[in-house]
Motif scaffolding. Structure first.
Motif, PDB file in Angstrom:
ATOM      1  N   ARG A  18      -0.853 108.405  -9.939  1.00  0.00           N
ATOM      2  CA  ARG A  18      -0.974 109.865  -9.937  1.00  0.00           C
ATOM      3  C   ARG A  18       0.384 110.476  -9.639  1.00  0.00           C
ATOM      4  O   ARG A  18       1.269 109.849  -9.045  1.00  0.00           O
TER       5      ARG A  18
ATOM      6  N   GLU B  37     -10.519 107.017  -7.744  1.00  0.00           N
ATOM      7  CA  GLU B  37      -9.886 108.324  -7.575  1.00  0.00           C
ATOM      8  C   GLU B  37      -9.712 108.673  -6.103  1.00  0.00           C
ATOM      9  O   GLU B  37      -8.780 109.371  -5.721  1.00  0.00           O
TER      10      GLU B  37
ATOM     11  N   PHE C 287      -6.286 107.957  -4.160  1.00  0.00           N
ATOM     12  CA  PHE C 287      -5.181 108.917  -4.084  1.00  0.00           C
ATOM     13  C   PHE C 287      -5.197 109.670  -2.760  1.00  0.00           C
ATOM     14  O   PHE C 287      -4.158 109.859  -2.130  1.00  0.00           O
TER      15      PHE C 287
END
Length: 477
Positions: free
Chosen positions: A221, A361, A364
């Protein structure tokens, strides 16, 4: 920056001992399919500096010295050619390691190849094993060759150097970029390479194919890294790298004593060795710089979380699956039991509360929060020293066999300031520690009688792999 030493080979000009005889690029023996040409790295891989390479060195004595003495060139050429051929075949399966880094989180698997160096060392391998010299060991690593560094560092993902001694002994030094491999990944790669070399190119039934799935398990990311005020390391004109070997049977005697103080757990042998090194290092720093005794210290421990993610990540999954845990030590927390407790607490909290979150996810958010907390530790305290530690003690490094029998010695060292690298001895009856400190601090550290009661300074390594002079005990790491 000079790295000093005090070894058998110290009177020699190290630069004249090692001669690079060839530099080659080894490409995969068959092209990487188009659908595998782009590899997205994981978020943790993304954070790794592109110029950071780790090296593990395997030392193999020549068990056919008579053959080598009669035809040294032919013997060396044959082994080198076989290593190159088997490396080429191995890279078919580890194809990203023959690619190039194109961005912090992307590898183009373009088959550009790995850098492969050959060197001749003008001494006997037994000379090095008698009292290992850190400067000579550094010359056995491809990343320290100026020509290779100029063309490869930061883009090429794998550097290999094989060094042949006058006796025919060989050192294989494998240096992958930390963008693509942690220590467990390095071992997975070398196990495959050794198996292919040993079996004349055949994969065999036991070779588990590697997986490059970090980008899908923990996607990269855009990340704004928190700033850390000032410099965390005081620059030194001269650093000293020293090797210490701790006798496990002696360290074990401390377990009950320390356990009775901390009460909540019995520390491991590795924890105790690390705590002793840190206690004596901090004491040496305080003695050299009395003003530092009223300031806190940070210990950064590298902790694997492969087995904490559900389902756990197997050893054949390549990439970086560890995190650095900073532990703040206040000026009055330097006793052995304090160090063991604080470091264990930091690792336990990470493993129980954070490690499983390095996935998907949500990873992150976990990474961002961990980076922020680390920055808070450094920015809100007047830190005097940062010690970085890593342990390879749990890896089966001595099981590698290229077809010349297993190694006499395996080691890994770094000459960065205040770094501590732990590696188990061949028989698991000792822990080898490479410690790099400021020169003045090392002079105090290596004379510390409390430390020397548990270890030897740079003892010889026998051809069996045992540290000479160590008792054969039942104590194991």
């Amino acid at each position: 920056m000079a790295i000093r030493h005090g070894t058998v080979l110290s009177s020699c000009d190290i630069n004249s001992l090692v001669e690079i005889t060839s530099r080659k690029t080894i490409k995969p023996s068959s092209p990487t399919p188009p659908h595998n040409r782009i590899l997205n790295l994981s978020l943790v891989d993304q954070l790794m500096p592109s110029t950071l390479y780790g090296t593990i060195l395997w030392f193999f004595p020549n068990h056919n010295a008579s053959d080598f003495a009669s035809k040294p060139s032919e013997s060396t050429t044959r082994k080198s050619k076989r290593l190159q051929d088997s490396l080429s075949k191995t890279l078919v399966h580890f194809y990203p390691m023959a690619g190039q880094l194109k961005s912090p989180a992307l590898v183009e698997c373009n088959d550009e190849g790995a850098h492969f160096l050959e060197a001749r060392v003008n001494c006997q391998l037994s000379d090095l094993l008698r009292q290992p010299n850190p400067e000579l060991l550094d010359r056995l690593k491809a990343l320290n060759d100026p020509e290779t560094a100029n063309v490869a560092l930061g883009s090429t993902l794998l550097l290999v150097q094989i060094s042949v001694f006058n006796c025919g002994g060989i050192v294989v030094a494998v240096s992958p970029s930390h963008k693509i491999a942690d220590a467990a990944s390095v071992l997975t790669f070398v196990q495959a390479w050794a198996a292919i070399n040993r079996d004349d190119g055949a994969l065999g039934q036991q070779l588990v194919p590697p997986e490059f799935i970090g980008g899908s398990l923990l996607p990269p990311r855009e990340l704004s890294l928190p700033s850390i005020k000032g410099s965390l390391e005081i620059q030194s004109q001269s650093l000293v790298a020293r090797r210490f070997v701790f006798d496990v049977s002696k360290v074990v005697s401390l377990k009950t004593k320390i356990g009775s103080v901390v009460q909540t757990f019995i520390p491991s042998t590795i924890q105790l060795v690390l705590a002793m090194i840190l206690r004596c290092s901090i004491a040496a720093s305080h003695q050299c710089k009395p003003e530092s005794s009223i300031k806190p210290t940070v210990v950064s421990q590298m902790v694997s979380f492969r087995k904490r993610i559900i389902p756990e990540i197997s050893e054949n999954v390549m990439g970086n699956w560890f995190w650095t845990i900073p532990v703040l030590l206040k000026e009055n927390e330097t006793e052995l039991h304090d160090l063991v407790s604080k470091m264990t607490q930091g690792v336990t909290e990470f493993r129980n509360e954070k490690a499983s979150g390095f996935k998907g996810e949500n990873g992150f958010l976990v990474v961002s929060e961990s980076l922020r907390k680390s920055a808070d530790i450094f920015n809100s305290n007047n830190i005097v020293n940062v010690y970085k530690t890593t342990s390879l003690c749990q890896l089966p490094l001595y099981e590698i066999d290229f077809g010349w029998e297993k190694p006499a010695w395996v080691t890994s060292l770094s000459v960065l300031k205040n770094i501590i690298v732990l590696v188990a001895t061949k028989e698991q009856d000792g822990i080898e520690a490479w410690v790099t400190l400021d020169e003045k601090e090392m002079a105090i550290f290596e004379s510390d009688q409390e430390l020397l009661a548990f270890c030897s300074v740079n003892p010889s390594i026998g051809h069996s792999g045992l540290v000479q002079g160590f008792p054969r005990t039942m104590a194991r790491i």
